[in-house]
Design an enzyme around this catalytic site. Structure first.
Site, PDB file in Angstrom:
ATOM      1  N   GLU A  59       0.565  -3.538   9.368  1.00 44.06           N
ATOM      2  CA  GLU A  59       0.467  -4.632   8.394  1.00 44.06           C
ATOM      3  C   GLU A  59       1.691  -4.589   7.502  1.00 44.06           C
ATOM      4  OE1 GLU A  59      -3.127  -4.802   5.976  1.00 44.06           O
ATOM      5  OE2 GLU A  59      -4.360  -4.343   7.731  1.00 44.06           O
ATOM      6  N   GLU A  98      -6.929   1.851   7.010  1.00 45.18           N
ATOM      7  CA  GLU A  98      -6.779   2.280   5.617  1.00 45.18           C
ATOM      8  C   GLU A  98      -8.018   2.985   5.075  1.00 45.18           C
ATOM      9  OE1 GLU A  98      -5.335  -0.757   3.007  1.00 45.18           O
ATOM     10  OE2 GLU A  98      -3.667  -1.303   4.291  1.00 45.18           O
TER      11      GLU A  98
HETATM   12  C1  FCB Z   1      -4.508  -4.196   3.145  1.00 49.10           C
HETATM   13  C2  FCB Z   1      -5.735  -4.491   3.989  1.00 49.10           C
HETATM   14  C3  FCB Z   1      -5.819  -5.905   4.466  1.00 49.10           C
HETATM   15  C4  FCB Z   1      -5.329  -6.887   3.427  1.00 49.10           C
HETATM   16  C5  FCB Z   1      -4.006  -6.472   2.864  1.00 49.10           C
HETATM   17  C6  FCB Z   1      -3.433  -7.425   1.864  1.00 49.10           C
HETATM   18  O1  FCB Z   1      -4.795  -3.146   2.298  1.00 49.10           O
HETATM   19  O2  FCB Z   1      -5.776  -3.655   5.110  1.00 49.10           O
HETATM   20  O3  FCB Z   1      -7.146  -6.144   4.861  1.00 49.10           O
HETATM   21  O4  FCB Z   1      -6.292  -7.048   2.453  1.00 49.10           O
HETATM   22  O5  FCB Z   1      -4.099  -5.216   2.312  1.00 49.10           O
END
Ligand code: FCB
Length: 423
Positions: free
Chosen positions: A343, A158
Site C-alpha cells: 500500500e 497491518e
Molecule cells: C492503511 C490501511 C488501509 C487504509 C490506509 C489508508 O493503514 O491498511 O486499509 O485505511 O491505511
C-alpha cells in the site's frame, strides 16, 4: 519488479453487511458506538462492491493493472469465526478470482484486513490464543477452495493497527484500552500468521506490515523514539527474523515455549504499507495526525508526534525518502526475503497533490536500489476510511455519494499512463 496494481480491503468497500449469511465483525459493532467514527457513518453499504464488482473490474481493466490486492472477509466465510464455511461467502470471492484471471489480472488476496468475526471478539479476541488457531483454520478453508488459482497469499494486514490501535489506544475496533492485552494481541497475530502459513504449506505466504522510519526532532526524546520504533517496526521484524521480541518491550504474558520458533522465518515475503514517516517531538508538540496516537505506544516516556508539512488530509507528512529508508532498513533486516510495497498513497482534496504523491514515491522506490517485487497504490476508489468514515479521499476514482458511481480522477489517468508507459 513483477507487477503494479491497486489495493482495497473488504470492509472498506464491500457493503452487503448482512447478506448471504455474512456474520458481523468487530468493525460493524464499533461503528455503532457513539463518537467512534468521525462522521458517524458505517460500512453497511460502503462502495457496494458486494453487488458492483463488475464495475470495479471494469475500472481495473481500464487502469491496466497487473494485479489486484483485495481482502477476504472472514465473517463472510465463517460467520462466527468457527466451524462450517458459508458457501455463498466463498462463492463471492471465487467469482472475483475467476473474473480477474479471465482478464489476465493476478488476484492477490489478504486473509485478514481487520474484520474479526464479532463472536471471536466476544470470546476474547486477539489477546486470546484460540483466535490464532481459529485464524489458521479459516486460512486453510479458504485455500481449499481458491488455492489452485492463487499464487501468493497475504495473511494479515497491518497487525500493528489491530493490536495497538484496537487494544491499547482503543481508537479502532474493538475499542479496548488494555495495553498489556495489546501485547498479547501482537503475539497472537504473529502466531496466527505463522499457523496460517503452516496451514498453507507449500504456498507463497507473507505478511503485510505498516513499517515506517522514526525520526527524532532535535527536542524529541530518543528513548520515546526507541519505544515507538520497537512497537511499530521491531516487535514484528525481530520475531520474524530472529524469533525474539525487543528487549525494551519485555515479553508478552501469552508467550509460550516454541511460539517464537514457529514465527521465525514464517514470512516467505514481506509486504510494506508505507504512507508517512513518524517524527518524534516533545510532549508539548500538538498533532492530530490520524493513527499517530501516543496511547498506542505503551511504556514510552511523554512525547508527541510532530509531523512536518506538507501534510495530507490525514495529517500525515509527505516524505518519499521515508519509503527509501524503510525499504533499505527492511531488506537489511530480512535479507533474501522478497519485499512488496502493498500500500502507498495519500488522501487529498486536490487531485494534483495525489498525483504528485504517487509520482514522488514511485520515483523514490526506483532509486532506492532495493528490489521490490510488486507495488500497489492505495486505493482503487474512495472508501470507508475506518474511524475517519467517508471523510478521506484516497481513491484514484471518486465514488459519487448518492449513486455510488465510480468516477476516475486525473490521478487514475495518470497511473494508467504510467503503467502503459512501463510496457
Ligand atoms: C492503511 C490501511 C488501509 C487504509 C490506509 C489508508 O493503514 O491498511 O486499509 O485505511 O491505511
Amino acid at each position: 519488479m513483477t507487477g503494479y496494481g491497486v489495493a482495497t480491503a473488504a470492509f472498506q468497500i464491500e457493503g452487503g453487511y448482512d447478506e448471504d449469511g455474512r456474520g458481523l465483525s468487530t468493525w460493524d459493532e464499533f461503528c455503532t458506538r457513539p463518537g467512534a467514527i468521525r462522521d458517524g457513518s458505517d460500512a453497511r453499504v460502503a462502495c457496494d462492491s458486494y453487488h458492483r464488482f463488475d464495475e470495479d473490474l471494469a475500472l481495473l481493466v481500464d487502469l491496466g493493472v497487473d494485479a489486484y490486492r483485495f481482502s477476504i472477509a472472514w465473517p463472510r466465510i465463517q460467520p462466527t469465526g468457527v466451524g462450517e464455511t458459508n458457501p455463498k461467502g466463498l462463492d463471492y470471492y471465487e467469482r472475483i478470482v475467476d473474473a480477474l484471471l479471465a482478464k489476465g489480472i493476478r488476484p492477490f488476496p489478504t486473509l485478514y484486513h481487520w474484520d474479526l468475526p464479532l463472536a471471536l471478539e466476544r470470546a476474547g479476541g486477539w489477546p486470546v490464543r484460540d483466535t490464532a488457531v481459529r485464524f489458521a483454520d479459516y486460512a486453510g478453508l479458504v485455500s481449499e477452495r481458491l488455492g489452485d488459482r492463487i499464487s501468493t497469499w497475504a495473511t494479515m494486514n497491518e497487525p500493528w493497527c489491530t493490536a495497538m490501535l484496537g487494544y491499547a489506544a482503543g481508537v479502532f475496533a474493538p475499542g479496548r484500552r488494555e495495553p498489556a492485552e495489546a501485547y498479547n494481541a501482537v503475539h497472537h497475530l504473529l502466531l496466527g500468521h505463522a499457523l496460517a502459513a503452516e496451514a498453507l504449506a507449500g504456498k507463497d505466504v507473507g505478511i503485510v506490515l505498516n513499517l515506517t522510519t522514526v525520526r527524532t526532532e532535535p527536542d524529541g526524546d530518543p528513548h520515546a523514539a526507541d519505544v515507538v520504533d520497537a512497537w511499530q517496526n521491531r516487535v514484528w521484524l525481530d520475531a520474524l527474523a530472529d524469533g525474539c521480541y525487543p528487549g525494551v518491550l519485555g515479553k508478552p504474558a501469552a508467550l509460550q515455549d516454541g511460539d517464537l520458533a514457529r514465527i521465525q522465518g514464517s514470512a516467505a515475503w514481506l509486504g510494506i504499507n508505507y504512507y508517512t514517516p513518524f517524527r518524534i517531538g516533545p510532549a508539548t508538540a500538538a498533532s492530530d495526525a490520524v493513527g499517530q496516537d501516543v496511547d498506542a505506544f505503551p511504556g514510552a516516556p511523554p512525547f508527541a508526534f510532530a509531523p512536518r508539512p506538507p501534510l495530507t488530509t490525514m495529517g500525515w507528512e509527505v516524505d518519499p525518502q521515508g519509503l527509501v529508508d524503510v525499504l533499505r532498513a527492511t531488506t537489511r533486516r530480512l535479507p533474501g526475503v522478497p519485499l512488496r510495497v502493498t500500500e502507498n498513497g495519500g488522501a487529498f482534496e486536490d487531485d494534483d497533490e495525489r498525483i504528485a504523491y504517487f509520482e514522488g514515491h514511485l520515483a523514490a522506490m526506483r532509486t532506492s536500489g532495493v528490489e521490490v517485487t510488486d507495488y500497489f497504490a492505495w486505493s482503487l476508489m474512495d472508501n470507508f476510511e475506518w474511524a475517519q468514515g467517508y471523510t478521506q479521499r484516497f481513491g484514484l476514482a471518486a465514488v459519487e455519494p448518492q449513486t455510488l458511481r465510480r468516477v476516475p480522477r486525473g490521478s487514475f489517468r495518470w497511473y494508467q499512463a504510467y503503467l502503459a508507459g512501463r510496457r
